[in-house]
Scaffold this active site. Structure first.
Site, PDB file in Angstrom:
ATOM      1  N   GLU B  65      10.423 -46.687  49.145  1.00 58.83           N
ATOM      2  CA  GLU B  65      11.191 -47.204  48.004  1.00 58.83           C
ATOM      3  C   GLU B  65      12.150 -48.323  48.397  1.00 58.83           C
ATOM      4  OE1 GLU B  65      10.607 -44.007  48.517  1.00 58.83           O
ATOM      5  OE2 GLU B  65       9.753 -43.196  46.697  1.00 58.83           O
ATOM      6  N   HIS B 134      13.832 -33.570  41.592  1.00 61.91           N
ATOM      7  CA  HIS B 134      12.961 -34.341  40.693  1.00 61.91           C
ATOM      8  C   HIS B 134      13.402 -34.194  39.241  1.00 61.91           C
ATOM      9  CE1 HIS B 134      10.542 -33.720  44.318  1.00 61.91           C
ATOM     10  NE2 HIS B 134       9.838 -34.797  43.977  1.00 61.91           N
TER      11      HIS B 134
END
Lengths: 391, 329
Positions: B65, B134
């Protein structure tokens, strides 16, 4: 050590006081005894003095606010000291201190008279603004929001319900007038009054006035003589010097005569303490000072506090006789009419005598008809021979 | 809203359509991220894009990322208009230096010589049983940084119109989609439209209480408003749609009208978006308020994996209904 400034209780049945003006600003340094804040209570406008030396801090009330008696309105702190967090026990303690023992356990609110809001009632910011805009006194508004919070809807409803009264009488009532209305309604609707009437030959009173008045600095009045004689007779009749507490009779140790005095918007009871032992000169001196202050609107808290029996004299207005409303929590009031020459029977013959009519209103929960009648008889005897009682 | 011939799209389809239209319109627009090409994104948001635009403009990256967000910042500075896809909003922890110290600062520090016209698309929202790493809603972090714009659509219509505007914006924009709303359907017209950043939308008009809600909380607020209606309380629901720029005027005007406000946001309640909006309203409408502004946000805990516990951490229609009723007294 921070010292709290509380809304004082200046009258026996006082619930709130109105803060007229701060005489010092937050952060000002003040000396003990200096006038701090001007308060309009029940029937008087008074200056409350600083309770200690220090810095005035944490003003908790704004000008014009109605504050429950005993509530902290500011703190006096040492330089650099923080005012303490509010202690919930402060209010009752302050109340007890300023009231001594004359307050009955509870004074029921008369039906139909909106009492002041709970001291804890919160006001929403919008309600505060709307109240200001509509000129609504928040202490008269009952909150219907969560936990009794006063909302703008409550204020608007209060403004609407006030409107008809305002149309009839555009000027807002002064606190003297408002409290007079509230107190007399409360007394008249909750106190079982009864009335005894007695005519008195006032000749001995007139003679006594001549006799005792000579050489006094202050002009001796009939009222002064009545105060002295009534107090001395009341002292022998404890039930006329008592209060109904809701479930019992509370007897007062001192005889403090309350004299009804007309002021701008109503009537106040100025108090001559321990009048049963005070000399005539003392009584006359105090009465004269009190009337002066009442006229000037400068009565101080002790001037109107602690009365146990009231005398109301309308003789100077040529009223022959009248029935007075008892001032709670007292048990009786003596209404005094004018002294006028009347034809009366004296030893079987018509004679002209200066006559005076006394009307005694009594609270039947405290005193019964026979007891009140005996008091009135003793009073008539005392008025017949004032010299015996005024040595 | 332009005329709609009854066409309905899911929020995922609306996002895909916005991306496709902007990519057709402007060849500088490209997407990069994990599992976005053949896989079409784990939530199937991007299905079909690689077929139309090819692997050069729908660029699958390794699990990296920080690296590919840095690539996007550089690409934006040198003339492209990248749309970065961060699969779960929780992973923004990895890209904060690129976003905060690079993307947000470059225009300022270069004296306006460089611009960073990029979009960061990612997700927020709990109750998907995805556990603590998450399920977070971390959009408040971006609102805190000068130089970043933050967009949170709550309907397919808003998602499409706002994403097109975000792609055309000359500044870095963080665009948060609620992963639980991808299948929410709503009217989306065929014809071209955009929605400006900084314009709140009144999702439901009311008179007694304002519920300001963002993203996932808008549907909850609308459900609560229905319950409140049965209790004779008329709730207004406002979606700011973009948290920066923030349409303060619409929020304050509504608060002044109703006098009571609840602010809902799925981010953590403490130091969060709801707190900021509550402050804006308190400052702007204080003397029109009947009650303190109420914040409702995620509970201050890691999102639990246990479904009953997870459900307890976010505001529900019932909890909003009860809070509103308590405020209305």
């Amino acid at each position: 050590m921070a010292v709290s400034v509380v809304m004082p209780a200046l009258e026996m049945a006082q619930e709130t006081g109105k803060l007229l003006a701060w005489l010092k600003k937050e952060g000002d340094s003040v000396k003990k005894g200096e006038p701090l804040v001007e308060i309009e209570t029940d029937k008087v406008t008074v200056e409350v003095e600083a309770p200690a030396d220090g810095i005035l801090a944490a003003l908790k009330a704004w000008e014009g606010a109605e504050i429950p008696v005993g509530q902290t309105i500011a703190w006096i702190v040492a330089p650099g000291e923080q005012p303490p967090a509010e202690s919930p026990s402060a209010a009752p303690a302050a109340r007890a201190m300023t009231e001594q023992s004359v307050r009955p356990a509870s004074v029921a609110s008369a039906a139909g008279v909106a009492g002041p809001a709970e001291p804890s009632a919160r006001v929403s910011p919008k309600a505060k603004r709307v109240a200001k805009e509509l000129g609504v006194d928040l202490s008269r508004v009952r909150g219907t929001g969560p936990d009794g919070t006063i909302t703008s809807e409550d204020v608007e409803a209060a403004a609407k319900s006030q409107a008809p009264a305002e149309a009839a009488e555009p000027a807002a009532l002064s606190s003297v007038a408002r409290l007079m209305a509230q107190r007399t309604t409360e007394s008249w609707t909750t106190t079982p009054h009864f009335f005894l009437v007695r005519e008195i030959d006032a000749t001995p009173l007139l003679v006594a006035r001549e006799h005792h008045g000579a050489g006094m600095n202050v002009k001796l009045t009939h009222t002064d003589l009545l105060v002295a004689l009534v107090a001395r007779v009341v002292a022998k009749h404890p039930k006329l010097n008592a209060s109904w507490t809701g479930h019992a009779i509370h007897f007062h140790s001192d005889v403090n005569i309350s004299l009804a005095a007309a002021v701008k918007d109503g009537v106040v009871g100025v108090v001559i303490p321990q009048a049963n032992t005070a000399t005539l000169a003392d009584i006359a001196g105090q009465r004269s000072e009190l009337s002066e202050r009442a006229r000037a609107g400068r009565l101080r808290p002790p001037d109107v506090t602690g009365g146990t029996f009231t005398i109301s004299n309308l003789g100077m207005y040529q009223v022959d006789a009248f029935s007075a409303i008892i001032t709670p929590p007292q048990a009786a009031v003596l209404a005094v009419g004018a002294i006028t020459d009347r034809i009366v029977a004296v030893r079987g013959q018509p004679a002209v005598r200066p006559m005076m009519t006394l009307t005694l209103s009594s609270d039947h929960r405290v005193v019964d008809g026979a007891q009140a009648a005996v008091f009135l008889k003793d009073l008539a005897d005392a008025l017949g021979e004032p010299g015996k009682w005024l040595v | 809203m332009p005329a709609n011939n009854g066409r309905e799209l899911t929020l995922a389809q609306a996002v895909r359509e916005a991306l496709a239209e902007e990519m057709r319109r402007d060849s500088r627009v490209f997407i990069l991220g994990e599992d976005i090409a053949e896989a079409g994104h784990p939530f199937k948001v991007l299905t079909g894009l690689v077929e139309e635009f090819g692997a050069e403009r729908v660029l699958d990256t390794p699990i990296s990322e920080a690296g590919f967000t840095g690539v996007a910042v550089g690409a934006a500075m040198t003339g492209l208009r990248p749309v970065v896809d961060i699969m779960f909003g929780d992973f923004v922890t990895l890209i904060m230096d690129q976003m905060v110290n690079q993307a947000a600062k470059v225009h300022y520090m270069s004296g306006g010589k460089w611009r960073v016209p990029m979009v960061l698309r990612t997700t927020l929202g709990a109750t998907r049983r995805s556990a603590a790493q998450h399920s977070q809603s971390l959009h408040a972090w971006f609102c805190h940084i000068p130089g970043l714009k933050v967009v949170l659509p709550s309907t397919p219509y808003d998602a499409k119109g706002l994403l097109k505007t975000a792609i055309r914006d000359e500044n870095p924009v963080a665009f948060f989609e609620d992963k639980m709303m991808y299948r929410l359907k709503g009217p989306v017209p065929e014809e071209e439209y955009t929605i400006p950043l900084g314009a709140a939308d009144i999702k439901r008009e009311g008179t007694d209480i304002t519920i300001v809600a963002t993203s996932s909380m808008v549907q909850v607020a609308l459900g609560a408003a229905k319950l409140l209606e049965e209790a004779a309380i008329s709730a207004e629901v406002i979606d700011p749609r973009t948290l920066w720029p923030l349409d303060e005027k619409t929020l304050i005007n509504s608060a002044r009208k109703t006098s009571r406000v609840i602010v809902m946001d799925e981010g953590y309640g403490r130091y969060g978006v709801a707190a900021e909006i509550a402050s804006v309203i308190s400052e702007g409408a204080f003397f029109d308020l009947e009650a303190p502004v109420k914040r409702l946000g995620a509970m201050h805990v890691p999102i639990p994996f246990s479904p009953p516990l997870e459900d307890a951490t976010v505001p529900t229609e019932q909890s909003v209904f009860e809070a509103a009723r308590a405020m209305c007294g």
